[in-house]
Design an enzyme around this catalytic site. Structure first.
Site, mmCIF file in Angstrom:
data_model
loop_
_atom_site.group_PDB
_atom_site.id
_atom_site.type_symbol
_atom_site.label_atom_id
_atom_site.label_comp_id
_atom_site.label_asym_id
_atom_site.label_seq_id
_atom_site.Cartn_x
_atom_site.Cartn_y
_atom_site.Cartn_z
ATOM 1 C CG HIS A 58 -0.423 0.068 2.544
ATOM 2 N ND1 HIS A 58 0.411 -0.891 3.071
ATOM 3 C CD2 HIS A 58 -0.568 1.012 3.513
ATOM 4 C CE1 HIS A 58 0.743 -0.543 4.313
ATOM 5 N NE2 HIS A 58 0.175 0.610 4.601
ATOM 6 C CG HIS A 60 -0.005 4.344 4.717
ATOM 7 N ND1 HIS A 60 -0.739 3.561 5.568
ATOM 8 C CD2 HIS A 60 -0.852 5.313 4.268
ATOM 9 C CE1 HIS A 60 -1.977 4.031 5.646
ATOM 10 N NE2 HIS A 60 -2.072 5.083 4.864
ATOM 11 C CG ASP A 62 4.918 3.039 7.471
ATOM 12 O OD1 ASP A 62 4.004 3.495 6.758
ATOM 13 O OD2 ASP A 62 4.704 2.218 8.387
ATOM 14 C CG HIS A 63 4.044 0.041 4.233
ATOM 15 N ND1 HIS A 63 4.024 -1.283 4.604
ATOM 16 C CD2 HIS A 63 3.607 0.735 5.317
ATOM 17 C CE1 HIS A 63 3.582 -1.382 5.852
ATOM 18 N NE2 HIS A 63 3.322 -0.170 6.300
ATOM 19 C CG HIS A 116 -4.016 0.135 6.761
ATOM 20 N ND1 HIS A 116 -3.969 0.743 7.992
ATOM 21 C CD2 HIS A 116 -2.841 0.437 6.150
ATOM 22 C CE1 HIS A 116 -2.806 1.379 8.118
ATOM 23 N NE2 HIS A 116 -2.105 1.213 7.019
ATOM 24 C CG ASP A 135 0.472 -1.436 7.747
ATOM 25 O OD1 ASP A 135 1.385 -2.255 7.964
ATOM 26 O OD2 ASP A 135 0.658 -0.205 7.731
ATOM 27 C CG HIS A 173 3.664 -1.860 11.544
ATOM 28 N ND1 HIS A 173 4.486 -0.768 11.737
ATOM 29 C CD2 HIS A 173 2.967 -1.612 10.409
ATOM 30 C CE1 HIS A 173 4.284 0.116 10.764
ATOM 31 N NE2 HIS A 173 3.367 -0.368 9.938
#
Ligand SMILES: [Zn+2]
Length: 243
Positions: A58, A60, A62-63, A116, A135, A173
């Site tokens: 996805h 975001h 941090d990905h 998410h 996530d 995570h």
């Protein structure tokens, strides 16, 4: 007969995990998401692997934050959700529900798991008995509903726990203890959950990851998987947001 894939998991950022998947038969190496470019690159160098693919779950940061930085060192194909092609830096191939692609002689199946985010996908590799779930599902938890509805997440979790019981779920995570403390308030009588939490606390005290989990385990301990309706899942998710 296909050679087994090698999966290398390592911590990134605050509480993300990085995942490298290496195919010894072809020399290809994929990273699932790019939480930290330098760490992923260093890990490849240390292993003597050349990064060839990025698979994004996805959009975001941090990905996907490492997508472009990794391009300066490696020549990679970037596969991600077609629905998020405008939000994923450098994406070269969009995929959708039910798409399959080859990683050498291993098939990778794409499962859309909205909730998410709207475009969220998981990568399932049947030959490795492994799914990279981003996530969507966490140990004893699920992702926050930033873009999707409880109905979306309910359907997504059902797809993931519809995989074979021994499938390893690689969550992005390390949220297990915080999820577990909440889960215990939802199901105080769940002895599988209590037993698991004792084990998870010990692992974390020893600096060990609790990821991957399995489908069988999440069916026993995860209050979002165990919710009987989207409405119940939604209530539990809202309660966790304020926990
Ligand atoms: Zn996210």
């Amino acid at each position: 007969m296909a050679q087994d894939l090698i999966i290398d998991m390592f911590p990134c950022l605050q509480d993300n995990y990085g995942f490298l998947i290496h195919n010894p038969a072809t020399g290809s190496t994929a990273t699932v998401d790019t939480p930290e470019a330098e760490k992923i690159a260093a890990r490849c160098r240390a292993r003597g692997w050349t990064l060839t693919h990025i698979w994004n779950t996805h959009h975001h940061w941090d990905h996907t934050g490492g997508n472009i930085p990794l391009l300066s060192e490696f020549d990679v194909d970037i596969i991600g959700p077609e629905r998020d092609k405008k939000r994923i830096p450098g994406m070269t191939q969009g995929v959708e529900e039910g798409d399959r692609f080859y990683f050498g002689d291993h098939v990778v199946e794409v499962i859309e798991t909205p909730g998410h985010t709207i475009g969220h996908i998981a990568f399932y590799i049947p030959s490795a008995g492994a799914a990279f779930v981003g996530d969507t599902i966490f140990v004893a938890g699920c992702g926050r509903l930033f873009e999707g509805s409880p109905e979306d997440m309910f359907g997504s979790l059902a797809k993931l726990v519809g995989l074979p019981d021994d499938t390893k779920l690689y969550c992005a995570h390390e949220y297990t203890l915080s999820n577990g403390y909440f889960a215990v308030t939802v199901e105080p009588e769940n002895s599988d959950l209590a037993d698991y939490m004792a084990k998870a606390r010990k692992l974390r005290e020893d600096g060990q990851p609790t990821v991957p989990t399995t489908v069988a385990q999440e069916k026993k301990i995860n209050p979002f998987v165990r919710a009987v309706s989207a409405e119940e899942l939604g209530k539990r998710r809202a309660a966790k947001d304020n926990f």
